[in-house]
Scaffold this motif. Structure first.
Motif, PDB file in Angstrom:
ATOM      1  N   ALA A   1      61.311  62.611  81.635  1.00  0.00           N
ATOM      2  CA  ALA A   1      60.814  61.858  82.800  1.00  0.00           C
ATOM      3  C   ALA A   1      62.519  61.061  83.031  1.00  0.00           C
ATOM      4  O   ALA A   1      62.689  60.952  84.309  1.00  0.00           O
ATOM      5  CB  ALA A   1      60.260  60.614  82.205  1.00  0.00           C
ATOM      6  N   ILE A   2      63.291  60.891  82.178  1.00  0.00           N
ATOM      7  CA  ILE A   2      64.588  60.406  82.461  1.00  0.00           C
ATOM      8  C   ILE A   2      65.327  61.448  83.169  1.00  0.00           C
ATOM      9  O   ILE A   2      66.181  61.165  84.238  1.00  0.00           O
ATOM     10  CB  ILE A   2      65.413  59.799  81.111  1.00  0.00           C
TER      11      ILE A   2
ATOM     12  N   LEU B   1      66.840  60.791  86.837  1.00  0.00           N
ATOM     13  CA  LEU B   1      68.558  61.106  87.214  1.00  0.00           C
ATOM     14  C   LEU B   1      68.679  62.220  88.194  1.00  0.00           C
ATOM     15  O   LEU B   1      69.728  61.823  88.994  1.00  0.00           O
ATOM     16  CB  LEU B   1      69.164  61.440  85.874  1.00  0.00           C
ATOM     17  N   LYS B   2      67.962  63.216  88.243  1.00  0.00           N
ATOM     18  CA  LYS B   2      68.024  64.217  89.281  1.00  0.00           C
ATOM     19  C   LYS B   2      67.725  63.599  90.610  1.00  0.00           C
ATOM     20  O   LYS B   2      68.490  63.907  91.663  1.00  0.00           O
ATOM     21  CB  LYS B   2      67.361  65.313  89.037  1.00  0.00           C
ATOM     22  N   ARG B   3      66.500  62.994  90.697  1.00  0.00           N
ATOM     23  CA  ARG B   3      66.059  62.458  91.930  1.00  0.00           C
ATOM     24  C   ARG B   3      66.949  61.258  92.552  1.00  0.00           C
ATOM     25  O   ARG B   3      67.125  61.292  93.896  1.00  0.00           O
ATOM     26  CB  ARG B   3      64.676  62.180  91.859  1.00  0.00           C
ATOM     27  N   GLY B   4      67.542  60.579  91.827  1.00  0.00           N
ATOM     28  CA  GLY B   4      68.381  59.426  91.877  1.00  0.00           C
ATOM     29  C   GLY B   4      69.725  59.803  92.431  1.00  0.00           C
ATOM     30  O   GLY B   4      70.635  58.882  92.620  1.00  0.00           O
ATOM     31  N   LYS B   5      70.131  61.122  92.209  1.00  0.00           N
ATOM     32  CA  LYS B   5      71.456  61.514  92.352  1.00  0.00           C
ATOM     33  C   LYS B   5      72.498  60.984  91.671  1.00  0.00           C
ATOM     34  O   LYS B   5      73.399  60.331  92.362  1.00  0.00           O
ATOM     35  CB  LYS B   5      71.729  61.908  93.800  1.00  0.00           C
ATOM     36  N   VAL B   6      72.399  60.394  90.343  1.00  0.00           N
ATOM     37  CA  VAL B   6      73.078  59.465  89.498  1.00  0.00           C
ATOM     38  C   VAL B   6      74.398  60.200  89.366  1.00  0.00           C
ATOM     39  O   VAL B   6      74.479  61.498  89.017  1.00  0.00           O
ATOM     40  CB  VAL B   6      72.432  59.179  88.388  1.00  0.00           C
ATOM     41  N   PRO B   7      75.628  59.415  89.533  1.00  0.00           N
ATOM     42  CA  PRO B   7      76.788  60.302  89.184  1.00  0.00           C
ATOM     43  C   PRO B   7      76.850  60.706  87.750  1.00  0.00           C
ATOM     44  O   PRO B   7      76.050  59.949  86.755  1.00  0.00           O
ATOM     45  CB  PRO B   7      77.823  59.250  89.472  1.00  0.00           C
ATOM     46  N   LEU B   8      77.714  61.340  87.283  1.00  0.00           N
ATOM     47  CA  LEU B   8      77.984  62.029  85.975  1.00  0.00           C
ATOM     48  C   LEU B   8      78.244  60.830  84.955  1.00  0.00           C
ATOM     49  O   LEU B   8      77.693  60.911  83.977  1.00  0.00           O
ATOM     50  CB  LEU B   8      79.343  63.204  86.183  1.00  0.00           C
ATOM     51  N   PHE B   9      79.150  59.937  85.313  1.00  0.00           N
ATOM     52  CA  PHE B   9      79.168  58.789  84.304  1.00  0.00           C
ATOM     53  C   PHE B   9      77.808  58.269  84.099  1.00  0.00           C
ATOM     54  O   PHE B   9      77.720  58.039  83.012  1.00  0.00           O
ATOM     55  CB  PHE B   9      80.381  57.803  84.830  1.00  0.00           C
ATOM     56  N   GLY B  10      77.172  58.027  85.013  1.00  0.00           N
ATOM     57  CA  GLY B  10      75.801  57.144  84.991  1.00  0.00           C
ATOM     58  C   GLY B  10      74.908  57.935  83.934  1.00  0.00           C
ATOM     59  O   GLY B  10      74.197  57.405  82.825  1.00  0.00           O
ATOM     60  N   ARG B  11      74.932  59.298  84.254  1.00  0.00           N
ATOM     61  CA  ARG B  11      73.921  60.244  83.571  1.00  0.00           C
ATOM     62  C   ARG B  11      74.459  60.113  81.867  1.00  0.00           C
ATOM     63  O   ARG B  11      73.568  60.155  81.008  1.00  0.00           O
ATOM     64  CB  ARG B  11      74.129  61.682  84.139  1.00  0.00           C
ATOM     65  N   ILE B  12      75.857  60.317  81.727  1.00  0.00           N
ATOM     66  CA  ILE B  12      76.053  60.381  80.255  1.00  0.00           C
ATOM     67  C   ILE B  12      75.857  59.166  79.689  1.00  0.00           C
ATOM     68  O   ILE B  12      75.474  59.125  78.537  1.00  0.00           O
ATOM     69  CB  ILE B  12      77.817  60.646  80.333  1.00  0.00           C
ATOM     70  N   PHE B  13      76.078  58.111  80.312  1.00  0.00           N
ATOM     71  CA  PHE B  13      75.616  56.551  79.819  1.00  0.00           C
ATOM     72  C   PHE B  13      74.423  56.645  79.156  1.00  0.00           C
ATOM     73  O   PHE B  13      73.833  56.263  78.222  1.00  0.00           O
ATOM     74  CB  PHE B  13      76.174  55.535  80.666  1.00  0.00           C
ATOM     75  N   VAL B  14      73.515  57.118  80.450  1.00  0.00           N
ATOM     76  CA  VAL B  14      71.928  57.028  80.064  1.00  0.00           C
ATOM     77  C   VAL B  14      71.600  57.850  78.819  1.00  0.00           C
ATOM     78  O   VAL B  14      70.826  57.381  78.038  1.00  0.00           O
ATOM     79  CB  VAL B  14      71.125  57.524  81.309  1.00  0.00           C
TER      80      VAL B  14
END
Length: 72
Positions: free
Chosen positions: A27-28, A32-45
């Motif tokens: 789900a996460i 993250l894909k649909r929200g087009k989260v930047p790389l730093f945000g994805r790594i943090f999550v």
């Protein structure tokens, strides 16, 4: 006979929790894909998610050793 039931309940609990963690991760990933989260945000999550799972696993291991020593 009672010991077998406790073993099956314990196995079902751990398998169920593993499946739950898998679906939470999926789900996460989707959010993250649909929200087009930047790389730093994805790594943090993913770091936060991993540390939560690692803490849960560490708690289980500590509890296992605590109970096998006859302390719990």
């Amino acid at each position: 006979m009672g010991y077998d039931i406790e073993l099956y309940e314990s196995l079902a609990l751990w398998i169920g929790l593993a499946v739950l963690f898998f679906f939470i991760g999926m789900a996460i990933q989707d959010v993250l894909k649909r929200g087009k989260v930047p790389l730093f945000g994805r790594i943090f999550v993913w770091i936060v998610l991993f540390t939560g799972c690692a803490g849960f696993i560490a708690k289980g291991i500590i509890q296992f050793f605590y109970e096998t020593q006859g302390l719990g």
